[in-house]
Design a protein around this motif. Structure first.
Motif, PDB file in Angstrom:
ATOM      1  N   VAL A   1      -6.819  -0.330  -4.509  1.00 38.56           N
ATOM      2  CA  VAL A   1      -6.318  -0.350  -3.424  1.00 38.56           C
ATOM      3  C   VAL A   1      -7.482  -1.373  -2.285  1.00 38.56           C
ATOM      4  O   VAL A   1      -9.011  -1.316  -2.714  1.00 38.56           O
ATOM      5  N   ASP A   2      -7.052  -1.734  -1.128  1.00 36.65           N
ATOM      6  CA  ASP A   2      -8.649  -2.571  -0.264  1.00 36.65           C
ATOM      7  C   ASP A   2      -9.067  -2.099   0.174  1.00 36.65           C
ATOM      8  O   ASP A   2      -8.417  -1.260   1.114  1.00 36.65           O
ATOM      9  N   ALA A   3     -10.284  -2.959  -0.089  1.00 40.80           N
ATOM     10  CA  ALA A   3     -11.212  -1.893   0.903  1.00 40.80           C
ATOM     11  C   ALA A   3     -13.174  -3.053   0.855  1.00 40.80           C
ATOM     12  O   ALA A   3     -12.899  -3.779   0.769  1.00 40.80           O
TER      13      ALA A   3
ATOM     14  N   GLN B   1      -7.754  -1.274   3.977  1.00 46.20           N
ATOM     15  CA  GLN B   1      -6.715  -2.001   4.078  1.00 46.20           C
ATOM     16  C   GLN B   1      -5.884  -2.157   3.915  1.00 46.20           C
ATOM     17  O   GLN B   1      -4.736  -2.486   2.993  1.00 46.20           O
ATOM     18  N   THR B   2      -4.874  -2.001   5.055  1.00 49.08           N
ATOM     19  CA  THR B   2      -2.992  -1.878   4.565  1.00 49.08           C
ATOM     20  C   THR B   2      -2.504  -2.995   4.768  1.00 49.08           C
ATOM     21  O   THR B   2      -1.461  -3.014   5.044  1.00 49.08           O
ATOM     22  N   THR B   3      -2.603  -5.109   5.282  1.00 49.73           N
ATOM     23  CA  THR B   3      -2.350  -5.995   5.684  1.00 49.73           C
ATOM     24  C   THR B   3      -1.963  -6.132   4.113  1.00 49.73           C
ATOM     25  O   THR B   3      -0.933  -6.992   4.344  1.00 49.73           O
ATOM     26  N   GLY B   4      -2.363  -6.432   3.485  1.00 47.10           N
ATOM     27  CA  GLY B   4      -2.284  -6.869   2.413  1.00 47.10           C
ATOM     28  C   GLY B   4      -2.506  -8.913   1.910  1.00 47.10           C
ATOM     29  O   GLY B   4      -1.801  -9.567   1.050  1.00 47.10           O
ATOM     30  N   PHE B   5      -3.177  -8.954   2.992  1.00 46.27           N
ATOM     31  CA  PHE B   5      -3.383 -10.333   2.871  1.00 46.27           C
ATOM     32  C   PHE B   5      -5.224 -11.153   1.740  1.00 46.27           C
ATOM     33  O   PHE B   5      -5.861  -9.625   2.284  1.00 46.27           O
ATOM     34  N   HIS B   6      -4.697 -11.422   1.499  1.00 48.19           N
ATOM     35  CA  HIS B   6      -5.528 -12.161   0.826  1.00 48.19           C
ATOM     36  C   HIS B   6      -6.104 -13.559   0.417  1.00 48.19           C
ATOM     37  O   HIS B   6      -5.130 -14.027  -0.223  1.00 48.19           O
TER      38      HIS B   6
ATOM     39  N   TYR C   1       0.711  -0.906   0.037  1.00 53.37           N
ATOM     40  CA  TYR C   1      -0.348   0.143  -0.428  1.00 53.37           C
ATOM     41  C   TYR C   1       1.172   1.451  -0.124  1.00 53.37           C
ATOM     42  O   TYR C   1       0.696   2.381  -0.348  1.00 53.37           O
ATOM     43  N   ALA C   2       2.197   1.220   0.327  1.00 54.38           N
ATOM     44  CA  ALA C   2       2.913   2.075   0.476  1.00 54.38           C
ATOM     45  C   ALA C   2       4.019   2.675  -0.570  1.00 54.38           C
ATOM     46  O   ALA C   2       4.920   2.769  -0.048  1.00 54.38           O
ATOM     47  N   PHE C   3       3.063   2.817  -1.599  1.00 55.54           N
ATOM     48  CA  PHE C   3       3.795   3.600  -2.629  1.00 55.54           C
ATOM     49  C   PHE C   3       2.779   4.474  -4.061  1.00 55.54           C
ATOM     50  O   PHE C   3       1.493   3.957  -3.782  1.00 55.54           O
TER      51      PHE C   3
END
Length: 696
Positions: free
Chosen positions: A309-311, A331-336, A283-285
């Motif tokens: 982005v995830d939401a 959502q910033t975990t990056g898990f799917h 997320y940080a880019f």
């Protein structure tokens, strides 16, 4: 003539202390760097990998001290701004450096600082500074050109990988395998170009090919292409990138550190501009394009980003807004890994656009900057309406306008940035760094972030994880009373005028750290550190009709000793202890660790055995562990148990490196480890990791 004689004298006098750190240069002591820069290793959102990536790039391609900019030197977080100014003042008066040994002649550069700096800098021969070959030939001949493959997994079975229990309320399970897979290719050359591709699959994520759901094998991909110094174009970036201007109040690349035992160099931020992105934080880019163009003494940067982005999108109850759905936050975990996590993947489109103009005076003492950016989402953000969220951002668009400055006057460096968001909220951070004497440095910083100031890609100096609802004053000092001694300390006083999550009133706090470092010779080093933090929090298990806020106090102590027993064996010992109290009996925790590192020509073995014992999660112990290249490991330990890990690095071929890592944590008096789908039945958790790097 005089300078030549002086240089010869320096080489004669200091060859014994510097020659081993010149050719070959010393390896990066990441243990020491991490412990200095990250005093509180308790924040999972800190981009440690991004920090390590940048330092490692500088190590592979050291900065040319005769061509490096002040911002490049500042981004190492080793030299303070007055020390950087002293270096440029020396070269302005005497001309370019002739040898690395000349650093000894620059006022304010002591031996301890030089030991940290030398792995990342060089003074090459003048005739080797430029490479005029075509780009494709430079890429083919580049030694910083490598492919990295990584595999890792937890050996014990976790609940998320077991068959669903139909008799349980929760039948959710992970959709993929427990392996974590990582692929990375990058070729780069400082001040010339950088190209890279990164792909990752987290544990539990499915390795699937489904264009309809925008899945193409790996769950996450990142790619970048960036060129530097092409005529008037300072940089041209395509793909994934980061931006850092001013003090990071509006645009911060993530490559920054907060409060630590390095109390001076980390206070101000480096104005590094456009940087390529190759990390696995999802997320940080920014994703799109950015260009920096020089117009005289002004560098103008324009940028545009468009990514998903995830939401968790929810149906809109009222249709007056014109949108069918809304979400409460990114959502910033990056898990799917599960069906619900996969359903939230890439649901919202985010666009970021703007520009920055930066002026640098001819003598490099004054920098002025102006930034403007906008952020737009395809659906509105709408918070749940809790009292602490009253001033949080809501809607689809946000705009920011800000200005920054820095000025060096003799031994004083002044810096700051002020910005406003669409809501009218103001954020400002201002400070100074001064050399009071050759062996005394001082840093002071004031920040104020209004409760309605909104900056999505900012990360300026602060106590909170975001620059909102905070004000405070920081003071840091560094003293070198003797040649081999160093004392660092800081004190930070802060307050939060409005409510925060789990803090149902305005609150305040303070924090201080004291560290004494002693290096009697090149083979040994010792330091002791004490850190105290007091911060207002809701009292847990409160039985009164209303929540109330009380001060939670945490004290941490650390003792570290390192010694080279022989030319191949290094021993590192650490003892750390902490206490925590919050309107309740004090709890304690400790960790004792012993490292044995063995280094041969083509083999390097690192091992650790540690004991830990904590009364509660509040006294958990964080400790840095050596890991494979481009990975960072700072696990937290709570409860009672032991920790063992070993890392083996091999070089079977001059172009091939292999890493093998095994870690085992054994908990006493526990029948299971973890919670939810991460639960492991039993008292042990063991992890394996294997990585190969092939250099073309």
């Amino acid at each position: 003539m005089v300078r030549g004689l002086l240089l010869c004298w320096m080489v004669f006098c200091f060859a014994g202390s510097l020659r081993a750190q010149d050719y070959p240069r010393p390896t990066i002591d990441l243990d020491l760097l991490v412990q200095e820069l990250f005093a509180a290793q308790d924040d999972a959102t800190v981009p440690y990998e991004d920090f390590y990536e940048t330092l490692f790039q500088y190590y592979q391609r050291p900065l040319d001290l005769n061509r490096a900019t002040p911002e490049e030197l500042a981004s190492l977080y080793i030299l303070s701004r007055p020390q950087i100014a002293a270096l440029f003042s020396y070269t302005a008066e005497n001309g370019p450096l002739l040898s690395i040994y000349e650093l000894q002649a620059i006022p304010g550069l002591d031996q301890l600082t030089l030991n940290k700096l030398l792995p990342f800098v060089q003074v090459p021969d003048a005739g080797l500074q430029a490479d005029q070959r075509p780009l494709w030939q430079r890429v083919i001949g580049e030694d910083n050109n490598a492919l990295v493959l990584r595999y890792e997994r937890t050996l014990q079975q976790r609940r998320g990988y077991t068959p669903a229990d139909t008799g349980s309320r929760s039948t959710s399970r992970y959709l993929g395998s427990p392996e974590k897979l990582y692929l990375r290719y990058r070729v780069s050359h400082a001040r010339d170009y950088s190209f890279g591709i990164t792909a990752e699959k987290d544990p539990g994520e499915a390795f699937a090919w489904s264009p309809d759901t925008r899945r193409y094998g790996f769950d996450y991909y990142s790619a970048h292409l960036q060129f530097y110094n092409k005529g008037r174009f300072k940089s041209i970036a395509l793909g994934d990138y980061q931006l850092q201007f001013g003090q990071g109040l509006l645009l911060s690349s993530g490559y920054n550190v907060g409060k630590g035992s390095e109390t001076i160099a980390t206070v101000s931020r480096a104005n590094v501009g456009v940087r390529p992105y190759g990390s696995v934080l999802e997320y940080a880019f920014l994703r799109g394009a950015a260009v920096t163009y020089a117009v005289g003494k002004v560098d103008v940067t324009g940028f545009y980003s468009n990514k998903r982005v995830d939401a968790n999108l929810r149906p809109q109850l009222d249709t007056v807004s014109g949108f069918n759905d809304y979400f409460s936050g990114i959502q910033t975990t990056g898990f799917h890994r599960t069906a619900s996590e996969l359903a939230n993947r890439h649901r919202v489109r985010e666009q970021v656009y703007g520009a920055n103009a930066s002026y640098l005076s001819g003598d490099k003492t004054l920098r002025l900057g102006l930034s403007a950016l906008g952020t737009q989402y395809s659906a509105p953000i709408q918070k749940a309406g809790a009292p602490y969220q009253r001033f949080e951002f809501g809607g689809t668009t946000n705009y920011n306008l800000g200005t920054n400055y820095s000025y060096t006057w003799q031994n004083v460096y002044l810096f700051g940035e002020t910005a406003m968001s669409k809501s009218g909220g103001i954020g400002t951070v201002n400070g100074l760094v001064a050399n009071l004497a050759n062996n005394v440095e001082l840093a002071m910083l004031y920040r104020y972030y209004a409760r309605n100031f909104h900056s999505f890609y900012g990360s300026a100096f602060g106590e909170g994880t975001r620059n909102i609802n905070e004000q405070g004053v920081y003071t840091g000092i560094k003293i070198r009373p003797f040649a081999r001694w160093e004392l660092t300390a800081y004190y930070d006083r802060f307050r939060f005028p409005w409510l925060r999550y789990l803090v149902d009133a305005s609150s305040y706090g303070d924090e201080y750290l004291v560290r004494i470092y002693f290096k009697p010779d090149r083979q040994r080093s010792l330091y002791a550190q004490m850190r105290y933090e007091s911060k207002g929090r809701n009292v847990p298990e409160n039985t009164t009709p209303m929540d109330y806020v009380a001060q939670a106090e945490r004290r941490s102590y650390l003792l570290y000793y390192e010694a080279a027993a022989t030319q191949t064996v290094t021993l590192k010992s650490r003892v750390q202890f902490s206490t925590y109290s919050h309107e309740s009996p004090q709890t304690t925790g400790y960790l004792i660790a012993q490292d044995v590192n063995v280094t041969f020509a083509k083999v390097r073995l690192s091992t650790r055995y540690a004991l830990f014992d904590t009364d509660s999660y509040d006294t958990r112990q964080y400790v840095y562990e050596r890991d494979v290249l481009y990975a960072f490991s700072i696990p937290a330990f709570s409860g009672k148990g032991t920790r063992f890990y070993t890392l083996l690095q091999l070089r079977p071929h001059r172009k091939l490196d292999v890493w093998l890592r095994y870690g085992l944590t054994h908990y006493r008096h526990q029948r299971s480890i973890g919670t939810g789908l991460e639960t492991i039945e039993g008292p042990r958790r063991s992890d394996v990791k294997a990585q190969v790097r092939y250099r073309f």
